[in-house]
Design an enzyme around this catalytic site. Sequence first.
Site, PDB file in Angstrom:
ATOM      1  N   ASP A 158      -3.551  13.333 -37.463  1.00 22.97           N
ATOM      2  CA  ASP A 158      -2.152  13.286 -37.052  1.00 22.97           C
ATOM      3  C   ASP A 158      -1.605  14.709 -37.001  1.00 22.97           C
ATOM      4  OD1 ASP A 158      -2.518  10.570 -37.189  1.00 22.97           O
ATOM      5  OD2 ASP A 158      -1.339  10.289 -39.010  1.00 22.97           O
ATOM      6  N   ASP A 163       2.293  -1.195 -33.679  1.00 25.57           N
ATOM      7  CA  ASP A 163       2.679  -0.740 -35.018  1.00 25.57           C
ATOM      8  C   ASP A 163       3.774  -1.679 -35.514  1.00 25.57           C
ATOM      9  OD1 ASP A 163       1.007   1.363 -34.325  1.00 25.57           O
ATOM     10  OD2 ASP A 163       2.666   2.626 -33.675  1.00 25.57           O
TER      11      ASP A 163
END
Length: 229
Positions: A7, A124
């Site tokens: 990330d 998500d």
Amino acid sequence: MIIPSIDIEGGRAVKRIRGQRGNYIFQGDPLELAARFRKAPLVHVVDLDGAEAGGLVNISVISKIAEILEGRCELGGGLRSLEAVERALSLCQYAVVGSLPFKNWPLFRRAAELYRDRLAVSLDYRGGEVLVGGWREKAASIAEAVRRLEEAGPYAAVIVTSVEVEGTGGGVKADIDVKSLKRIARRVFYAGGVRDCNDVERAYALGFDGVIVGYALYAGDLKKCANWY
């Protein structure tokens, strides 16, 4: 398949707890991580700044990551235009979209028609609701999202992320019908809360084809189940 994640925020590799900016368990050099994960079958790369801004932000460092990995990556974070999807596909094997199906359905459908074999959809969710826009907005219930995605499928993959346990090592929390997802994608991956190989096995037992790991790389233990680790 166990897939390590990188990330990116502000050009650095970070691991946020529950996706919260400023709340980290790890910060480091993304290029060093890419070299470390070079033997992994696939690496999940997310432009966190891009997810919040609505367009790729950390493209320079991501390009270098993709070069180190020789394209064996899937890239997401702010892919909300056809140009952004194509840019991601010029770097990585797969492009990952999360907001696009809910923000611009016609454009998403066009992207699916053109690149379905290389397009992954990220769901998500928290409390049964799919989150978009860097996890700041509710888009639809999981059931509604799956029904909509069926209209434009199939896709290369669907990625399910449990935001509630993301970055915590709190264990697999997947209250979702994996079979319904397998009707719209060749592979279904899980992310969120994975700490060790026991969690990986639990995800497999639930029917997932692969597990995306972040917390387990920095605060857990995958030595017994990841041969690239």
